[in-house]
Design a protein around this motif. Structure first.
Motif, PDB file in Angstrom:
ATOM      1  N   CYS A 212       0.843  -1.309   0.006  1.00 22.81           N
ATOM      2  CA  CYS A 212       0.109   0.083   0.002  1.00 22.81           C
ATOM      3  C   CYS A 212       0.896   1.245  -0.072  1.00 22.81           C
ATOM      4  O   CYS A 212       0.627   2.387  -0.574  1.00 22.81           O
ATOM      5  CB  CYS A 212      -1.032   0.082   1.124  1.00 22.81           C
ATOM      6  SG  CYS A 212      -2.220  -1.327   1.132  1.00 22.81           S
TER       7      CYS A 212
ATOM      8  N   HIS B 246      -3.102  -4.396  -7.925  1.00 25.19           N
ATOM      9  CA  HIS B 246      -3.162  -4.023  -6.218  1.00 25.19           C
ATOM     10  C   HIS B 246      -4.397  -3.257  -6.156  1.00 25.19           C
ATOM     11  O   HIS B 246      -5.116  -3.629  -5.235  1.00 25.19           O
ATOM     12  CB  HIS B 246      -2.129  -3.142  -6.017  1.00 25.19           C
ATOM     13  CG  HIS B 246      -2.117  -2.681  -4.614  1.00 25.19           C
ATOM     14  ND1 HIS B 246      -1.304  -3.367  -3.545  1.00 25.19           N
ATOM     15  CD2 HIS B 246      -2.805  -1.878  -3.795  1.00 25.19           C
ATOM     16  CE1 HIS B 246      -1.481  -2.683  -2.327  1.00 25.19           C
ATOM     17  NE2 HIS B 246      -2.492  -2.066  -2.341  1.00 25.19           N
TER      18      HIS B 246
ATOM     19  N   CYS C  84      -7.338  -4.232  -3.117  1.00 27.92           N
ATOM     20  CA  CYS C  84      -7.259  -3.478  -2.224  1.00 27.92           C
ATOM     21  C   CYS C  84      -8.323  -2.180  -2.299  1.00 27.92           C
ATOM     22  O   CYS C  84      -8.192  -1.440  -2.797  1.00 27.92           O
ATOM     23  CB  CYS C  84      -5.885  -3.040  -1.872  1.00 27.92           C
ATOM     24  SG  CYS C  84      -5.598  -1.727  -0.564  1.00 27.92           S
TER      25      CYS C  84
ATOM     26  N   CYS D  90      -6.764   1.169  -0.938  1.00 29.84           N
ATOM     27  CA  CYS D  90      -5.988   2.303  -2.122  1.00 29.84           C
ATOM     28  C   CYS D  90      -7.002   2.301  -3.093  1.00 29.84           C
ATOM     29  O   CYS D  90      -6.905   3.484  -3.879  1.00 29.84           O
ATOM     30  CB  CYS D  90      -4.954   1.255  -2.693  1.00 29.84           C
ATOM     31  SG  CYS D  90      -3.651   1.165  -1.578  1.00 29.84           S
TER      32      CYS D  90
HETATM   33 ZN   LIG Z   1      -3.531  -1.202  -0.895  1.00 31.78          ZN
END
Ligand SMILES: [Zn+2]
Lengths: 193, 155
Positions: free
Chosen positions: B8, B34, B38, B41
C-alpha cells in the motif's frame, strides 16, 4: 524643402531616401519622431533619457536607411531599432550600476529639458488620471506583452509587422496581445464600465 | 525496480504517476492489480482521480476560454481570415456573452487610442534638422578619413 515631399507617402519617401534624397529623409524623421518618443515613453524609458534615446534611434534610422531593402518593412525595422536600443541601454545601465553608485555626485544629476505634458494647454482637456492609469497598467505588463500592445495600439502595426519587429511568429503575437488585453482590462476596470 | 507484489505504501507513491499516465506498462499493470484487490487504495485512488479530473477539466476550459478570447482579440484588430471572420460574426449574433466580450475589447482599444492620440498630439520634437546635420557631419568626417588614408598611401 521641396513642396512635393510633404505630400509623398511614407513608401515613396523611403524610396527617395534610399537613393540619397536628404529632404525625403528629413521628412521621414519628422513624421516618425513622435512615434519613437511615444513608444519609448510607454516602454518606460527614464524621462531624462527619453530625448537622447529618441535622437540615437532616429540617427540610426537616418544612417542605415540605405540598408533597408523593402520599404514595406520599414515599420518592423524601425521598431526593431527602438526595442534593441532601449533594451541595450537598459542592459548597459544595469552593468554600470556599481559605477554609478560610486560616482553619484551632485554633478551627475543634471536636469535635461524635456517636453512637459502638464504645461501643455491642450492637455488640460484630457483626463490626467486616465493617462496615468494607462501608463501604470502598461508598465505592469511583462516585457513581450508590453512591446506587442504598444506597437499595436500606439503605432497601429499589423500582427505581421510586430512579429518581424520582435523576431517571433504571428501566433505568438496574437497570444501576447490577447494576454496584454486581458491584464489591461483587469487593471483598467474602473475606466472601462 | 519494484519486485513482487506492491505494498500500500508503494501505491501511495505511484498513484499520481499512474493517473498521469507516467508509468511503464509493467508498473501500470501491477498498480492496477493492487487496486483491484485493495479497497483501501482503490478508495484513495478514486478520490485523487476525481480531483485530478476536475483540475484537468478546469484547465481545459480555461485554455478554451483563452483561445476564444484570443480569436476575438485578433478579430477586433481585423487580423483574422475572411473565413474566420464570418464564423466569429455568426457566433456573435448568437451569443450575448461573446458580444459583451467583443465590446469590452473594443472599449479598451478606444480608451487606449484616445489617450495616445490626445497625449502626444501637441508635442513638438523638431529633431529632424539636427539629425540630418549630424548625418552630414558624419559623412564629411568619413570622407576626410578616407582621404587621409589615400594621402598616406601616396607618400
Ligand atoms: Zn493497498
Amino acid at each position: 524643402m521641396k513642396y512635393k515631399i510633404k505630400n509623398n507617402s511614407l513608401d515613396e519617401l523611403i524610396e527617395l531616401a534610399r537613393s540619397g534624397d536628404m529632404d525625403a529623409l528629413e521628412e521621414i524623421i519628422k513624421r516618425q519622431q513622435k512615434n519613437v518618443y511615444a513608444t519609448l515613453y510607454y516602454l518606460n524609458a527614464k524621462p531624462d533619457e527619453i530625448m537622447d534615446l529618441t535622437q540615437e534611434i532616429l540617427f540610426k534610422v537616418a544612417k542605415n536607411i540605405k540598408k533597408l531593402k523593402n520599404p514595406r518593412t520599414f515599420k518592423s525595422w524601425l521598431n526593431q531599432i527602438i526595442i534593441n536600443q532601449f533594451y541595450d541601454t537598459l542592459r548597459k545601465k544595469q552593468k554600470s550600476v556599481k559605477k554609478v553608485c560610486l560616482e553619484n555626485t551632485e554633478e551627475s544629476k543634471t536636469n535635461f529639458e524635456i517636453p512637459d505634458f502638464a504645461s501643455n494647454p491642450y492637455q488640460k482637456a484630457v483626463d490626467k488620471e486616465l493617462e496615468a492609469a494607462i501608463k501604470n497598467s502598461i508598465h505592469k505588463l511583462p516585457d513581450p506583452f508590453k512591446a506587442a500592445i504598444i506597437m499595436r495600439e500606439l503605432q497601429g502595426l499589423s500582427y505581421e509587422e510586430i512579429a518581424n519587429a520582435t523576431n517571433s511568429n504571428i501566433g505568438t503575437v496574437k497570444s501576447r496581445i490577447a494576454r496584454a488585453r486581458l491584464k489591461l482590462q483587469e487593471y483598467l476596470k474602473p475606466y472601462l464600465s | 525496480m519494484l519486485k513482487g507484489n506492491l505494498t500500500c505504501e508503494n501505491i501511495s507513491r505511484l498513484i499520481l504517476p499512474y493517473i498521469d499516465d507516467k508509468l511503464t506498462e509493467n508498473q501500470r499493470n501491477r498498480v492496477a492489480i493492487h487496486l483491484r484487490n485493495c479497497p483501501f487504495c482503490m478508495e484513495k485512488y478514486r478520490i485523487i482521480k476525481s480531483l485530478f479530473d476536475k483540475i484537468k477539466q478546469k484547465n481545459i476550459q480555461r485554455a478554451k476560454k483563452f483561445q476564444q478570447y484570443k480569436l476575438l482579440s485578433a478579430y477586433c484588430d481585423n487580423e483574422v481570415s475572411e473565413n474566420t471572420k464570418d464564423n466569429i460574426e455568426a457566433s456573435l449574433a448568437l451569443s450575448c456573452e461573446l458580444t459583451q466580450k467583443a465590446i469590452k475589447i473594443n472599449n479598451l482599444k478606444k480608451l487606449m487610442n484616445y489617450v495616445f492620440e490626445s497625449q502626444f498630439a501637441n508635442i513638438e520634437l523638431n529633431m529632424e534638422k539636427d539629425i540630418i546635420n549630424r548625418l552630414k557631419n558624419d559623412n564629411i568626417f568619413k570622407k576626410i578619413k578616407t582621404k587621409i588614408k589615400k594621402f598616406k598611401l601616396h607618400f
